[in-house]
Design a protein around this motif. Structure first.
Motif, PDB file in Angstrom:
ATOM      1  N   GLY A 151       0.668  -1.542  -0.291  1.00 51.19           N
ATOM      2  CA  GLY A 151      -0.138  -0.129  -0.125  1.00 51.19           C
ATOM      3  C   GLY A 151       0.602   1.401  -0.071  1.00 51.19           C
ATOM      4  N   GLY A 152       2.022   1.118  -0.166  1.00 51.57           N
ATOM      5  CA  GLY A 152       2.769   2.293   0.055  1.00 51.57           C
ATOM      6  C   GLY A 152       3.774   3.325   1.022  1.00 51.57           C
ATOM      7  N   TRP A 153       3.221   2.272   2.376  1.00 48.19           N
ATOM      8  CA  TRP A 153       3.192   2.443   3.848  1.00 48.19           C
ATOM      9  C   TRP A 153       4.623   2.648   4.090  1.00 48.19           C
ATOM     10  CZ3 TRP A 153       0.774   5.944   7.438  1.00 48.19           C
ATOM     11  CH2 TRP A 153      -0.679   6.635   6.974  1.00 48.19           C
ATOM     12  N   GLN A 154       5.953   3.383   4.471  1.00 45.89           N
ATOM     13  CA  GLN A 154       6.964   3.159   5.404  1.00 45.89           C
ATOM     14  C   GLN A 154       7.018   3.125   6.505  1.00 45.89           C
ATOM     15  OE1 GLN A 154       9.965   4.971   2.831  1.00 45.89           O
ATOM     16  NE2 GLN A 154       8.456   4.660   1.036  1.00 45.89           N
ATOM     17  N   VAL A 155       8.182   2.413   6.984  1.00 43.25           N
ATOM     18  CA  VAL A 155       8.298   2.170   8.236  1.00 43.25           C
ATOM     19  C   VAL A 155       9.714   1.536   7.938  1.00 43.25           C
ATOM     20  CG1 VAL A 155       8.031  -0.523   8.879  1.00 43.25           C
ATOM     21  CG2 VAL A 155       7.768   1.212  10.556  1.00 43.25           C
ATOM     22  N   ALA A 156      10.372   2.774   9.075  1.00 38.59           N
ATOM     23  CA  ALA A 156      11.647   2.917   9.982  1.00 38.59           C
ATOM     24  C   ALA A 156      11.730   3.201  11.482  1.00 38.59           C
ATOM     25  CB  ALA A 156      12.111   3.530   9.050  1.00 38.59           C
ATOM     26  N   ARG A 157      12.773   2.703  11.918  1.00 36.17           N
ATOM     27  CA  ARG A 157      13.532   2.597  13.626  1.00 36.17           C
ATOM     28  C   ARG A 157      14.113   3.885  13.511  1.00 36.17           C
ATOM     29  NH1 ARG A 157      11.888  -1.793  16.982  1.00 36.17           N
ATOM     30  NH2 ARG A 157      11.745  -3.280  15.410  1.00 36.17           N
ATOM     31  N   PRO A 158      13.262   5.015  14.034  1.00 40.78           N
ATOM     32  CA  PRO A 158      13.798   6.189  14.318  1.00 40.78           C
ATOM     33  C   PRO A 158      15.383   6.541  14.688  1.00 40.78           C
ATOM     34  CG  PRO A 158      12.000   6.168  14.875  1.00 40.78           C
ATOM     35  CD  PRO A 158      12.192   5.098  14.711  1.00 40.78           C
ATOM     36  N   PRO A 159      16.278   7.408  13.315  1.00 46.36           N
ATOM     37  CA  PRO A 159      17.913   7.637  14.365  1.00 46.36           C
ATOM     38  C   PRO A 159      18.267   8.175  16.006  1.00 46.36           C
ATOM     39  CG  PRO A 159      17.410   9.154  12.960  1.00 46.36           C
ATOM     40  CD  PRO A 159      16.415   8.141  12.901  1.00 46.36           C
ATOM     41  N   ASP A 160      17.319   8.768  16.360  1.00 52.40           N
ATOM     42  CA  ASP A 160      16.909   9.803  17.147  1.00 52.40           C
ATOM     43  C   ASP A 160      16.683   8.989  18.636  1.00 52.40           C
ATOM     44  OD1 ASP A 160      14.669   9.250  16.680  1.00 52.40           O
ATOM     45  OD2 ASP A 160      14.059  12.048  17.351  1.00 52.40           O
ATOM     46  N   THR A 161      16.100   7.465  18.507  1.00 53.59           N
ATOM     47  CA  THR A 161      15.529   6.918  19.314  1.00 53.59           C
ATOM     48  C   THR A 161      17.069   5.660  19.719  1.00 53.59           C
ATOM     49  OG1 THR A 161      14.519   5.143  18.425  1.00 53.59           O
ATOM     50  CG2 THR A 161      13.636   6.864  19.199  1.00 53.59           C
ATOM     51  N   GLY A 162      17.254   5.219  21.189  1.00 53.63           N
ATOM     52  CA  GLY A 162      18.342   3.843  21.635  1.00 53.63           C
ATOM     53  C   GLY A 162      18.653   2.459  21.053  1.00 53.63           C
ATOM     54  N   PRO A 163      19.360   2.465  21.226  1.00 54.99           N
ATOM     55  CA  PRO A 163      18.919   0.701  20.448  1.00 54.99           C
ATOM     56  C   PRO A 163      18.012  -0.307  20.659  1.00 54.99           C
ATOM     57  CG  PRO A 163      21.203   1.258  22.362  1.00 54.99           C
ATOM     58  CD  PRO A 163      20.619   2.679  21.847  1.00 54.99           C
ATOM     59  N   ALA A 164      17.675   0.041  21.832  1.00 51.63           N
ATOM     60  CA  ALA A 164      16.949  -0.785  22.374  1.00 51.63           C
ATOM     61  C   ALA A 164      15.550  -0.843  22.422  1.00 51.63           C
ATOM     62  CB  ALA A 164      16.810  -1.173  24.458  1.00 51.63           C
ATOM     63  N   SER A 165      15.080   0.697  21.725  1.00 58.29           N
ATOM     64  CA  SER A 165      14.117   1.354  21.147  1.00 58.29           C
ATOM     65  C   SER A 165      13.021   0.419  20.325  1.00 58.29           C
ATOM     66  CB  SER A 165      13.572   2.328  21.091  1.00 58.29           C
ATOM     67  OG  SER A 165      12.885   3.228  21.032  1.00 58.29           O
TER      68      SER A 165
ATOM     69  N   LEU B 272       8.866   3.151  16.503  1.00 55.17           N
ATOM     70  CA  LEU B 272       8.316   2.849  15.035  1.00 55.17           C
ATOM     71  C   LEU B 272       8.199   4.206  14.163  1.00 55.17           C
ATOM     72  CD1 LEU B 272       7.582  -0.687  14.584  1.00 55.17           C
ATOM     73  CD2 LEU B 272       9.337  -0.085  14.141  1.00 55.17           C
ATOM     74  N   GLU B 273       8.744   4.515  12.924  1.00 54.54           N
ATOM     75  CA  GLU B 273       8.367   5.734  12.687  1.00 54.54           C
ATOM     76  C   GLU B 273       8.194   5.364  10.805  1.00 54.54           C
ATOM     77  OE1 GLU B 273       9.890  10.093  12.982  1.00 54.54           O
ATOM     78  OE2 GLU B 273      11.052   9.138  10.953  1.00 54.54           O
ATOM     79  N   TRP B 274       6.625   5.667  11.255  1.00 53.22           N
ATOM     80  CA  TRP B 274       5.714   5.516   9.953  1.00 53.22           C
ATOM     81  C   TRP B 274       5.294   6.443   8.911  1.00 53.22           C
ATOM     82  CZ3 TRP B 274       3.272   0.683   8.350  1.00 53.22           C
ATOM     83  CH2 TRP B 274       3.761  -0.527   9.289  1.00 53.22           C
ATOM     84  N   ARG B 275       5.747   6.318   7.597  1.00 56.33           N
ATOM     85  CA  ARG B 275       5.666   8.055   6.321  1.00 56.33           C
ATOM     86  C   ARG B 275       3.922   7.014   5.892  1.00 56.33           C
ATOM     87  NH1 ARG B 275       8.678  11.818   4.392  1.00 56.33           N
ATOM     88  NH2 ARG B 275       8.953  12.460   1.895  1.00 56.33           N
ATOM     89  N   SER B 276       3.442   8.096   5.385  1.00 51.02           N
ATOM     90  CA  SER B 276       2.525   7.798   4.893  1.00 51.02           C
ATOM     91  C   SER B 276       2.759   7.617   2.605  1.00 51.02           C
ATOM     92  CB  SER B 276       0.984   8.926   4.629  1.00 51.02           C
ATOM     93  OG  SER B 276       1.513   9.297   4.456  1.00 51.02           O
TER      94      SER B 276
END
Length: 447
Positions: free
Chosen positions: A388-402, A405-409
């Motif tokens: 469906g074109g949505w993207q997700v990634a782990r934000p770089p400004d959060t800790g390694p154990a966090s 998730l950051e979603w982009r529509s």
């Protein structure tokens, strides 16, 4: 002595208060009309948004195939839900209402725009007209709309339901068969360790069940019984469904509870931690619900046949990193069910145990089967990510154990989602007669 109202200072004050109250009531009614007008505007916007989304999909795909149309609507629904902080189910209903009002019930929409009826009235027309064949909706609307201008929503809904019966060309026998397809059971979480169980079923079965438990409750009443009739009905229904006799269950359902060691030890106050400066009220976490009292947690733990120790970060509460292969170990799956609690798409409340584990960075692109690269997604949002074109990634400004998730529509908006924090070393206790439900593991890479 004869008293003339309005002739004393006190009466003058009363008159002024009455006029002030009347002004506020009139203002409230004017606000109601303005709200109705805005809701009509929202309905037109939603209907236009659907048309625009389908036009965009047609340009992107070189044609509007049924699949392209479906994904355009699903992505739009998710976009609106995230932007307005509504559930996707609520947005689906709003879109369906909007399309029905615009396409099939123009007089109702006009009355809403004029502030002559409320959205509650309009939705009653939509709900009842929506179950009628398209060719009969105009006649139904013409017959029912005048009553919407006169009755409150509850009275009007009853009138609309009765008029629908008159205008429906199909027999009630046929409609009853179709209505039975909508039977369902669902749970709404309430306060203080309580919940409401809803059962949508045939009226005959509902009344029969209520009569059975009511008779059993009346038979259980005695001079030594302190429970009310309502409490007895509730307890008897739960006991019969769970097969309990004398407080002992005939079978034990799958239950997951995260229990701090201090709760199992019987402590009545939580010790201080780096995250808290004062002792707190200790509690356990019931998966799919939230905090429950220590006594209930200890009773569940006492009946648990197995325990799984889950090690989490003592300050952040995040699950400590666990390496893995593509096929995810059972223990890690159970840890992540507790860590995520629900689908990790913004606003989705489907329980993690009923979701699929997704590699945030796809396996085919170098992603690993580790706690930091795995998150639960329900089937719908799993496919929305990959199709469906949505993207997700782990934000770089959060800790390694966090686990944020950051979603982009597809339209470029971004949304963050973070699961509930759970700190310290907890005992994950699964009380079950059979193994607890497993998330599906058959998805091939890159999922």
């Amino acid at each position: 002595m004869k008293t003339t109202f309005g002739s004393t200072p006190g009466a003058t004050r009363l008159d002024a208060l009455a006029r002030a109250i009347s002004d506020e009531v009139a203002g409230f009614v004017r606000d109601d009309r303005e709200i109705a007008k805005l809701q009509a505007r929202q309905a037109r916007r939603l209907a236009r948004a659907v048309g625009l989304a389908e036009s965009r999909a047609e340009l992107l795909q070189g044609g509007l195939t049924p699949k392209a149309r479906e994904w355009a609507r699903r992505s739009l629904r998710a976009e609106i839900a995230c932007a307005s902080r509504r559930s996707e189910g609520a947005v689906s209903r709003l879109i369906a209402d909007a399309e029905t009002l615009v396409e099939d019930l123009p007089s109702t929409l006009t009355a809403l725009e004029a502030g002559e009826v409320s959205y509650a009235h309009a939705r009653s027309v939509v709900v009842h007209a929506g179950s009628l064949p398209v060719e009969t909706r105009g006649a139904f609307e013409h017959a029912v709309l005048p009553q919407a201008r006169e009755k409150n929503p509850a009275r009007f809904d009853d009138a609309a339901r009765r008029l629908r019966e008159v205008h429906h060309p199909e027999s009630i026998t046929r409609r009853a068969v179709l209505a039975r397809e909508e039977r369902a059971v669902w749970v709404d979480a309430e306060r203080d360790g309580m919940a409401t169980l809803h059962h949508h079923l045939s009226a005959v079965d509902a009344l029969a069940i209520h009569d059975v438990i009511d008779q059993a409750a009346r038979a259980a009443r005695s001079d030594t019984e302190s429970r009310t009739q309502a409490q007895l009905r509730s307890d008897i229904l739960a006991d019969r469904i769970l097969g309990r006799a004398d407080g002992v269950a005939g079978f034990v359902p799958s239950v997951i509870v995260t229990v701090p060691a201090v709760v199992l030890a019987g402590c009545e106050s939580a010790p201080t931690t780096p995250a808290t400066s004062t002792p707190g009220d200790p509690h356990a976490e019931l998966h799919g619900y939230g905090p429950i009292d220590p006594g209930t947690a200890r009773r569940i733990a006492a009946a648990a046949p197995t325990f799984l120790r889950v090690l989490t970060h003592p300050v952040t509460g995040d699950v400590i990193e666990t390496a893995g292969r593509y096929r995810i170990p059972t223990a890690l799956r159970e840890v992540l069910v507790v860590a995520d609690e629900h689908c990790r798409f913004p606003g989705c409340g489907r329980r993690a145990a009923r979701c699929e584990l997704d590699h945030t960075v796809d396996w085919a692109h170098g992603g690993r089967s580790t706690a930091s690269n795995l998150a639960h997604l329900c089937t719908s949002h799993h496919h929305l990510k990959h199709e469906g074109g949505w993207q997700v990634a782990r934000p770089p400004d959060t800790g390694p154990a966090s686990r944020t998730l950051e979603w982009r529509s597809p339209l470029g908006a971004t949304y963050r989602t973070t699961p509930p924090t759970q700190g310290g070393v907890r005992e994950l206790q699964s009380a079950h007669h059979h193994p607890p439900p497993r998330v599906r593991s058959t998805d091939p890479p890159p999922f």
